[in-house]
Design a protein around this motif. Structure first.
Motif, PDB file in Angstrom:
ATOM      1  N   PRO A 254      18.599   9.505   1.943  1.00 40.21           N
ATOM      2  CA  PRO A 254      17.204   9.074   2.164  1.00 40.21           C
ATOM      3  C   PRO A 254      17.134   7.555   2.296  1.00 40.21           C
ATOM      4  N   VAL A 255      16.357   7.081   3.243  1.00 42.58           N
ATOM      5  CA  VAL A 255      16.090   5.632   3.396  1.00 42.58           C
ATOM      6  C   VAL A 255      14.577   5.473   3.315  1.00 42.58           C
ATOM      7  N   VAL A 256      14.114   4.962   2.157  1.00 39.48           N
ATOM      8  CA  VAL A 256      12.680   4.996   1.830  1.00 39.48           C
ATOM      9  C   VAL A 256      12.072   3.599   1.942  1.00 39.48           C
ATOM     10  N   THR A 257      10.865   3.532   2.473  1.00 40.44           N
ATOM     11  CA  THR A 257      10.172   2.235   2.533  1.00 40.44           C
ATOM     12  C   THR A 257       9.853   1.756   1.119  1.00 40.44           C
ATOM     13  N   GLY A 258      10.224   0.507   0.798  1.00 35.39           N
ATOM     14  CA  GLY A 258       9.779  -0.073  -0.456  1.00 35.39           C
ATOM     15  C   GLY A 258       8.343  -0.565  -0.304  1.00 35.39           C
ATOM     16  N   PHE A 259       7.695  -0.917  -1.457  1.00 38.85           N
ATOM     17  CA  PHE A 259       6.474  -1.730  -1.384  1.00 38.85           C
ATOM     18  C   PHE A 259       5.213  -0.940  -1.018  1.00 38.85           C
ATOM     19  N   LEU A 260       5.365   0.287  -0.515  1.00 40.25           N
ATOM     20  CA  LEU A 260       4.209   0.982   0.064  1.00 40.25           C
ATOM     21  C   LEU A 260       3.809   2.214  -0.741  1.00 40.25           C
ATOM     22  N   GLY A 261       2.512   2.567  -0.628  1.00 41.95           N
ATOM     23  CA  GLY A 261       2.013   3.785  -1.250  1.00 41.95           C
ATOM     24  C   GLY A 261       0.784   4.243  -0.499  1.00 41.95           C
ATOM     25  N   LYS A 262       0.092   5.233  -1.075  1.00 45.32           N
ATOM     26  CA  LYS A 262      -1.129   5.753  -0.439  1.00 45.32           C
ATOM     27  C   LYS A 262      -2.223   5.822  -1.498  1.00 45.32           C
ATOM     28  N   GLY A 263      -3.378   5.249  -1.194  1.00 45.00           N
ATOM     29  CA  GLY A 263      -4.492   5.259  -2.146  1.00 45.00           C
ATOM     30  C   GLY A 263      -4.990   6.672  -2.363  1.00 45.00           C
ATOM     31  N   TRP A 264      -5.211   7.045  -3.631  1.00 45.78           N
ATOM     32  CA  TRP A 264      -5.541   8.463  -3.897  1.00 45.78           C
ATOM     33  C   TRP A 264      -6.933   8.808  -3.400  1.00 45.78           C
ATOM     34  N   LYS A 265      -7.844   7.821  -3.318  1.00 47.70           N
ATOM     35  CA  LYS A 265      -9.199   8.133  -2.832  1.00 47.70           C
ATOM     36  C   LYS A 265      -9.286   7.974  -1.316  1.00 47.70           C
ATOM     37  N   THR A 266      -8.780   6.852  -0.831  1.00 48.21           N
ATOM     38  CA  THR A 266      -8.958   6.546   0.598  1.00 48.21           C
ATOM     39  C   THR A 266      -7.881   7.178   1.472  1.00 48.21           C
ATOM     40  N   CYS A 267      -6.736   7.548   0.835  1.00 46.76           N
ATOM     41  CA  CYS A 267      -5.568   8.024   1.595  1.00 46.76           C
ATOM     42  C   CYS A 267      -5.079   6.976   2.589  1.00 46.76           C
ATOM     43  N   ALA A 268      -5.486   5.714   2.342  1.00 52.65           N
ATOM     44  CA  ALA A 268      -5.014   4.627   3.212  1.00 52.65           C
ATOM     45  C   ALA A 268      -3.738   4.046   2.629  1.00 52.65           C
ATOM     46  N   VAL A 269      -2.973   3.377   3.503  1.00 54.11           N
ATOM     47  CA  VAL A 269      -1.728   2.738   3.052  1.00 54.11           C
ATOM     48  C   VAL A 269      -2.079   1.611   2.069  1.00 54.11           C
ATOM     49  N   THR A 270      -1.397   1.584   0.944  1.00 55.74           N
ATOM     50  CA  THR A 270      -1.575   0.498  -0.027  1.00 55.74           C
ATOM     51  C   THR A 270      -0.224  -0.197  -0.233  1.00 55.74           C
ATOM     52  N   THR A 271      -0.266  -1.385  -0.808  1.00 56.86           N
ATOM     53  CA  THR A 271       0.994  -2.055  -1.176  1.00 56.86           C
ATOM     54  C   THR A 271       0.960  -2.328  -2.677  1.00 56.86           C
ATOM     55  N   LEU A 272       2.170  -2.503  -3.242  1.00 57.50           N
ATOM     56  CA  LEU A 272       2.335  -2.511  -4.703  1.00 57.50           C
ATOM     57  C   LEU A 272       2.353  -3.932  -5.265  1.00 57.50           C
ATOM     58  N   GLY A 273       1.896  -4.905  -4.497  1.00 52.90           N
ATOM     59  CA  GLY A 273       1.996  -6.296  -4.951  1.00 52.90           C
ATOM     60  C   GLY A 273       3.293  -6.894  -4.440  1.00 52.90           C
ATOM     61  N   ARG A 274       3.275  -8.202  -4.174  1.00 60.28           N
ATOM     62  CA  ARG A 274       4.461  -8.841  -3.593  1.00 60.28           C
ATOM     63  C   ARG A 274       5.701  -8.539  -4.432  1.00 60.28           C
ATOM     64  N   GLY A 275       6.796  -8.240  -3.727  1.00 66.99           N
ATOM     65  CA  GLY A 275       8.026  -7.883  -4.434  1.00 66.99           C
ATOM     66  C   GLY A 275       8.030  -6.429  -4.865  1.00 66.99           C
ATOM     67  N   GLY A 276       7.072  -5.656  -4.353  1.00 61.58           N
ATOM     68  CA  GLY A 276       6.867  -4.286  -4.821  1.00 61.58           C
ATOM     69  C   GLY A 276       7.985  -3.304  -4.545  1.00 61.58           C
ATOM     70  N   SER A 277       8.959  -3.666  -3.718  1.00 63.97           N
ATOM     71  CA  SER A 277      10.057  -2.715  -3.463  1.00 63.97           C
ATOM     72  C   SER A 277      10.890  -2.481  -4.719  1.00 63.97           C
TER      73      SER A 277
END
Ligand SMILES: Nc1ncnc2c1ncn2[C@@H]1O[C@H](COP(=O)(O)OP(=O)(O)O)[C@@H](O)[C@H]1O
Ligand SMILES: N[C@@H](CC(=O)OP(=O)(O)O)C(=O)O
Length: 552
Positions: A254-277
């Motif tokens: 698996p090669v997974v994107t660091g730093f990224l997630g999905k907002g549970w309400k908006t289902c929009a792409v979110t980031t985990l704060g700088r350095g989030g990977s």
């Protein structure tokens, strides 16, 4: 060997087969365990056809020599019963996160691929950040990524649709002349989405079966705090299920994107704060119950201070999760502030390594460590800090006063770093953060609200110097630190220790901060006298109890 299966790779080229063995670092062919065939890198042929050829060497196959992948895997299935069991039961053993500095160019990607393949016994999950400083320079992205794809000789289709989408997004932002935090997260997500697709395509090209994943599509669920999403508990089972199900169905790295997630309400792409990977990697480590989490950087581990501030910083071999969390929170860019929590909760050691110098031992971070020879671990600097001195006008009792002060900060969603209180006053520093820096209007509003109950003095241009060390020697640390700063004529404006047993914070003027770090580093880590120092614990009457050798 797991049953051969057909998988649609990310770049529309289908691949038939099961995970190829690891490519040995110093050979042009892929070496696997003795009873596995060796592979030379695959050559992708056609536009999406699965016909790949490889020169098979190693244990003779019926009809050996050059053969199609399918025929070879069919043959291998029959002859590889041992590996079949091993393959089926083989679980991921570690997660390897490579930050932007590690995958900054095509050549760096080749180096990282070699690095990944030098651990044949490992079954890694790979987490990648955006290449280089992409997150900062997204506007330069299109040309650079096309160059990378060309240099790695992989199909441009891997990134072309993404680059077109990015171009449309940038045009839309330019037309709207606004960039909400939500749109900003979507925009910066292209960095990781592109780097992982390129790297996965490169691994497949060299014959290592890999599969790219966007973290927001495999269960990384976060709060909707765009640019600073918190990972929600539902993430752990969701990510574990998806990665293990895919592995059992058709094993691939698996090669997974660091730093990224999905907002549970908006289902929009979110980031985990700088350095989030870093946080992505430790979350995957906990979700899969891995043996180790590896965080690959451009430095030889966590150092005794930021090497860009003072170049004589040296690696710290061992850290506890608490020390690492304090280091990260108080400004050591090397680790994301929240990244230690999943590793600590999962009891999984974190190894910080240098992808430019993999032979260096790096730093191992664990729950506990032998502190008997430790006085100071590291010096951390957080700059651009605003300090507030708030003196009560005695309109409220002390309890009401403190509650009111903090309710004002809560209402304005401004976080506080360091606090020092007295009966009628409180001094505190505002967290400059990596994303949110209170603008002038917000600060004026804070002062206006506070002045209803207190006299307020706002001082900008401050810095927090955090001494991360052994709380058993906090008096020695303070004595030596104040001696050093006194000799430099530095006035410490605030001090805080307590809540965190590993951190003593000193507030000085920003302009003096780097000189302070250098002087403190020389005293604690370069003078050598701490290692000979005899610390004589004192009885109540001041007489020494016994001599105790302390080494740094
Ligand atoms: N105490 C420290 N130890 C090591 N690196 C530090 C420290 N404090 C700050 N840094 C900086 O952190 C950088 C590594 O973090 P980061 O830039 O996030 O790497 P990556 O992008 O590879 O994840 C180093 O290049 C160094 O300049
Ligand atoms: N690319 C993101 C996430 C990250 O973790 O990057 P790096 O691993 O290069 O610090 C950022 O720059 O914040």
């Amino acid at each position: 060997m797991a049953a051969a299966a057909r998988v649609q790779c990310h770049n529309n080229t289908s691949f038939t087969g099961s995970p190829l063995p690891r490519r040995h670092r110093n050979s042009s062919t892929l070496h696997a365990s003795p009873n596995r065939v060796n592979f030379t890198p695959l050559k992708w042929i056609g536009d999406g056809s699965s016909s790949c050829t490889r020169t098979v060497s190693g244990p003779p196959l019926k009809g050996g020599g050059t053969t199609t992948v399918r025929a070879a895997f069919e043959e291998e299935k029959k002859t590889d019963a041992v590996n079949e069991v091993a393959e089926e039961k083989r679980r991921f053993t570690c997660v390897m996160k490579f930050g932007g500095s590690s995958v900054a160019t095509a050549e760096r990607m080749r180096e990282v691929a070699d690095l990944v393949l030098t651990f044949p016994e490992e079954s890694p999950v790979i987490v990648l950040s955006a290449m280089g400083k992409t997150t900062n320079n997204l506007l330069l992205l299109r040309r650079e990524r096309r160059l990378t794809v060309k240099e790695l000789e992989i199909d441009l289709s891997v990134v072309s649709s993404f680059l077109e989408e990015l171009e449309q997004l940038l045009k839309g932002i330019a037309m709207m002349k606004e960039l909400t935090l939500r749109t900003r997260d979507y925009l910066v997500s292209f960095g990781e989405c592109l780097s992982t697709r390129i790297f996965a395509a490169y691994l497949n090209k060299i014959g290592v079966k890999a599969r790219q994943y966007d973290a927001f599509e495999i269960g990384f669920i976060t709060t909707d705090d765009f640019t600073n999403g918190d990972i929600l508990e539902a993430t752990y089972p969701a990510v574990a299920k998806r990665l293990y199900d895919d592995w059992m169905h058709d094993p691939a790295v698996p090669v997974v994107t660091g730093f990224l997630g999905k907002g549970w309400k908006t289902c929009a792409v979110t980031t985990l704060g700088r350095g989030g990977s870093d946080l992505t990697a430790t979350t995957i480590g906990k979700a899969l119950g891995l043996q180790e989490i590896q965080v690959w950087k451009d430095v030889d581990g966590v150092l005794t201070c930021d090497p860009t501030i003072y170049k004589r910083a040296t690696p710290v071999p061992y850290l506890t999760f608490d020390e690492a969390a304090e280091l990260a929170y108080f400004g050591a860019q090397v680790l994301h502030p929240q990244s230690m929590r999943p590793a600590r909760e999962g009891g999984i050691p974190v190894r910080v390594k240098n992808s430019y110098n993999p032979k260096a031992p790096g730093t191992i971070i664990t729950k506990t460590r032998d502190m008997t020879k430790t006085v100071l671990t590291s010096i951390v600097l957080k700059r651009n800090v605003t300090m507030l001195d708030i003196a009560s006008t005695r309109m409220l009792g002390q309890v009401g006063f403190l509650a009111k002060v903090f309710s004002i900060f809560e209402d304005l969603e401004i976080s506080v770093d360091v606090v020092a209180t007295s009966e009628v006053s409180i001094s505190l520093t505002l967290d400059p953060g990596l994303i949110f820096v209170p603008c002038k209007q917000e600060l004026d509003h804070v002062v206006e609200e506070l002045e209803k109950i207190a006299v307020v003095n706002l001082a900008k241009g401050r810095a927090i110097i955090s001494l991360i060390g052994n709380v058993q020697h906090s008096s020695l640390i303070l004595e030596r630190a104040f001696h050093v700063l006194w000799t430099k004529g530095i006035n410490v404006q605030m001090i805080s220790q307590g809540a965190s047993k590993v951190n003593i914070s000193l507030i000085v003027n920003d302009a003096e901060a780097e000189g302070c770090v250098e002087a403190l580093h020389k005293s604690f880590f370069e003078s050598g006298d701490l290692s000979e120092l005899l610390i004589q614990p004192r009885l109540g009457n001041g007489s020494p109890v016994r001599a105790m050798q302390v080494e740094n």
